[in-house]
Design a protein around this motif. Structure first.
Motif, PDB file in Angstrom:
ATOM      1  N   ASN A   1      46.057  67.793  81.811  1.00 39.32           N
ATOM      2  CA  ASN A   1      45.265  68.717  81.310  1.00 39.32           C
ATOM      3  C   ASN A   1      45.506  68.538  79.749  1.00 39.32           C
TER       4      ASN A   1
ATOM      5  N   ARG B   1      40.860  71.841  79.607  1.00 35.00           N
ATOM      6  CA  ARG B   1      40.058  71.066  80.129  1.00 35.00           C
ATOM      7  C   ARG B   1      41.149  70.291  81.200  1.00 35.00           C
TER       8      ARG B   1
ATOM      9  N   GLU C   1      37.050  67.301  84.176  1.00 35.10           N
ATOM     10  CA  GLU C   1      36.029  67.221  83.200  1.00 35.10           C
ATOM     11  C   GLU C   1      36.133  65.788  82.374  1.00 35.10           C
TER      12      GLU C   1
END
Length: 304
Positions: free
Chosen positions: A49, A62, A287
């Motif tokens: 993360n 993200r 992502e």
């Protein structure tokens, strides 16, 4: 410090405290040991993360993946980026560390006669220099064994102002992540602890907290533990979350005791099994890819 009313006095630990442990050897936390661990760690148990903060301390999350990075490459990406690599299930994946941590936990638990852990689990956290973890709470008791680097822990009172009970219910019911509403005004109420290798921090059940890495790549073992009380109260929070969907207004979890607490825990078992509230955080999109050759240690991943 502000007066926000009554604190939740739950669990055997009522005041945060620092202890010592012996889990900070290079044998456990050196680059070679960490790279080897990352090379063999199951992909499905790795969370990566990145947290970004604005000037008001509000966070954007993200999530990412390691891609094809080797253990050494992932470690280098951690150094270059601002990410947290969480290795879940450490109790099954690194038995030597877990055995030592269990002994260290026993030493700490001895200071609290009513602390009887019925279940423990852990995650090893490898995080970048200078990065932060947002304001959040854990739905279990936690002892953080710090092993490498220097980090600063901010622990806040557990009361309705700092942590609304409705928010606690939503986290336990997996309707939202563990990050909870935060205000810069809370800083006046924080207890601040600077942790060095070989130190452990224990804090009260459900106390919200946040983390700042002060120096170097940081490595910590977060050990969650459940007592009969914490298990029952967390179950009651799930039942209360369900009750709200039916238009009911449950009492504060701290006011539920004895047979009523046992009943609400028992109700939560089939409710969880049937997933009556679903799971809104099960599929967070990935992502980015951790990549030590990319700018800032991260490569943005194309989304479908």
């Amino acid at each position: 410090m502000h007066d926000y009313g009554t604190k939740r006095e739950l669990g055997p630990i009522r005041q945060s405290a620092v202890y010592t442990h012996g889990l900070d050897s290079a044998e456990l936390t050196g680059d070679a040991a960490l790279a080897a661990l990352l090379d063999r760690y199951p992909e499905e148990l790795i969370d990566i993360n990145e947290y970004r903060f604005d000037e008001r301390g509000q966070v954007t999350l993200r999530a990412g993946t390691r891609g094809d990075a080797t253990g050494a490459e992932l470690l280098e990406a951690v150094r270059r980026a601002r990410i947290w690599v969480n290795l879940r299930g450490i109790e099954d994946q690194w038995l030597e560390l877990w055995s030592r941590a269990t002994d260290a936990f026993g030493d700490i638990a001895a200071a609290y006669p009513s602390l009887r852990a019925i279940k423990r689990s852990g995650q090893l956290i490898i995080s970048s220099p200078g990065t932060r973890v947002p304001y959040h709470f854990d739905p279990a008791g936690v002892v953080l064994f710090h092993m490498r680097g220097i980090k600063r822990m901010f622990v806040y009172p557990s009361d309705e102002a700092h942590l609304p009970e409705v928010t606690m219910e939503r986290v336990v019911a997996r309707q939202t992540s563990e990050e909870v509403p935060y205000s810069l005004e809370f800083e006046a109420d924080a207890q601040v602890f600077e942790l060095h290798p070989g130190e452990a921090l224990a804090w009260p059940l459900y106390a919200p907290h946040r983390v700042e890495n002060v120096d170097g790549l940081c490595v910590s073992l977060s050990m969650e533990y459940q007592t009969w009380e914490s298990r029952a109260r967390t179950g009651a929070l799930y039942t209360h979350a369900y009750m709200r969907t039916r238009g009911l207004k449950p009492p504060a979890v701290s006011a539920v005791n004895g047979p009523a607490l046992a009943m609400k825990w028992a109700m939560s078992v089939p409710l969880r099994r049937m997933m009556v509230l679903g799971n809104r955080i099960a599929a967070i999109p990935r992502e980015f890819v951790a990549d030590p050759t990319a700018s800032g240690g991260l490569r943005i991943q194309a989304q479908d």
